[in-house]
Write a protein that holds these residues in place. Structure first.
Motif, short mmCIF file in Angstrom:
data_model
loop_
_atom_site.label_atom_id
_atom_site.label_comp_id
_atom_site.label_asym_id
_atom_site.label_seq_id
_atom_site.Cartn_x
_atom_site.Cartn_y
_atom_site.Cartn_z
N VAL A 1 41.82 2.89 -1.21
CA VAL A 1 40.54 3.52 -0.85
C VAL A 1 40.74 4.98 -0.50
O VAL A 1 39.98 5.86 -0.92
CB VAL A 1 39.90 2.75 0.32
N ILE B 1 43.85 -0.18 1.89
CA ILE B 1 43.48 1.05 2.59
C ILE B 1 43.99 2.27 1.82
O ILE B 1 43.26 3.26 1.64
CB ILE B 1 44.04 1.03 4.03
N TYR C 1 39.88 4.25 9.52
CA TYR C 1 40.06 3.04 8.72
C TYR C 1 40.14 1.88 9.68
O TYR C 1 41.05 1.81 10.51
CB TYR C 1 41.33 3.17 7.86
N TYR D 1 36.65 3.11 5.84
CA TYR D 1 37.02 1.77 5.38
C TYR D 1 36.80 0.81 6.52
O TYR D 1 37.08 1.13 7.68
CB TYR D 1 38.50 1.76 4.96
#
Length: 281
Positions: free
Chosen positions: A271, A268, A188, A213
């Protein structure tokens, strides 16, 4: 037992998915008794032993299937000949708990400024392995002396005073491309460097790596200008640029670095959880 868990930590730290098989009950004659443990990798390697032979071979196969499909299972194995048995003459039975373990997801923060440091503080109890990437030596020194991290001689990394996430500072070059951790589907990425140009360089490094991400600090105007330049001058595909979340974070009206960090971390998590749900379904 210290050696066992040291091996678990070593394998997870290297980014490998593993399973632990533990005998949780046994009856009659069995090769090993309750408490015996074994580590199995996705590739079928095994470390330590719960009994050897055809028994371990079947457990390895079951562990590999579990790592592809689930998180934990308890299975009963019969040490006898004939249908349903392992072709052994011991005659006993053992129940084995098999648990799949994943290496921690990586949170890679480009930029150790106010937002980056606040994001470390917000994320350090979320189970990520955190990497802070910056090219400024003076920022590295300041970061390492900051109030929320300290040296850990055991782990060889920066550790929070009271949390469990490993925190690493990566001193990179001006192009934000050297010395970095691997950026992959479990990464991420947040870009919050000191300038638009360094943001662009960090974006060029990360965007082709297919992270789970990728978000970048900035306004809608910055997004349009930077993306136009990345497409025209750097040859970045428009489909890749559409994946970048800029402005980054959920729209909660955040203003301070601490509030912005919360909005980024919330996005985050959103997601991450949606991805996990898709895999489960």
């Amino acid at each position: 037992m210290i050696e066992f868990y040291s091996k678990v930590a070593e394998l997870l730290k290297s980014g490998r998915r593993i399973a632990i098989a533990s005998i949780i009950s046994s009856r009659g004659s069995t090769p090993r008794k309750t408490g015996a443990k074994m580590i199995i990798t996705m590739e079928g390697e095994s470390f330590f032993s719960i009994g050897g032979g055809s028994f371990e071979a079947v457990v390895v196969r079951d562990a590999q299937q579990l790592m592809r499909e689930g998180n934990a299972i308890v299975k009963r194995y019969s040490f006898r000949e004939g249908e349903g048995g392992l072709g052994m003459t011991c005659g006993g039975e053992a129940e084995v708990l098999i648990e799949a373990l994943n290496p921690p997801d990586k949170l890679i923060i480009f930029g150790a400024g106010h937002v980056g440091s606040s994001l470390v503080q917000a994320a350090q109890n979320m189970g990520f392995e955190i990497f802070v990437v910056d090219h400024r030596k003076e920022v590295k020194e300041s970061f390492e002396k900051s109030r929320f991290v300290k040296r850990s001689s055991l782990m060889g990394a920066l550790q929070p005073d009271y949390r469990s996430s490993a925190i690493h500072f990566v001193l990179t070059d001006g192009s934000f491309s050297t010395g970095l951790p691997e950026i992959d589907g479990s990464s991420y990425v947040v870009i919050a460097t000191m300038s638009h140009e360094s943001d662009r360089r960090a974006l060029l490094t990360a965007i082709r790596k297919d992270p789970a991400y990728i978000g970048m600090i900035g306004s809608q105007r910055k997004r349009e200008e930077l993306f136009k330049k990345a497409a025209a001058e750097d040859g970045i595909d428009a489909k890749l640029l559409k994946r970048v979340r800029c402005p980054v974070g959920l729209d909660i009206g955040s203003e301070t670095p601490e509030e912005i960090a919360v909005s980024i971390l919330a996005e985050i998590i959103s997601v991450k959880r949606k991805a996990a749900k898709r895999l489960k379904d």
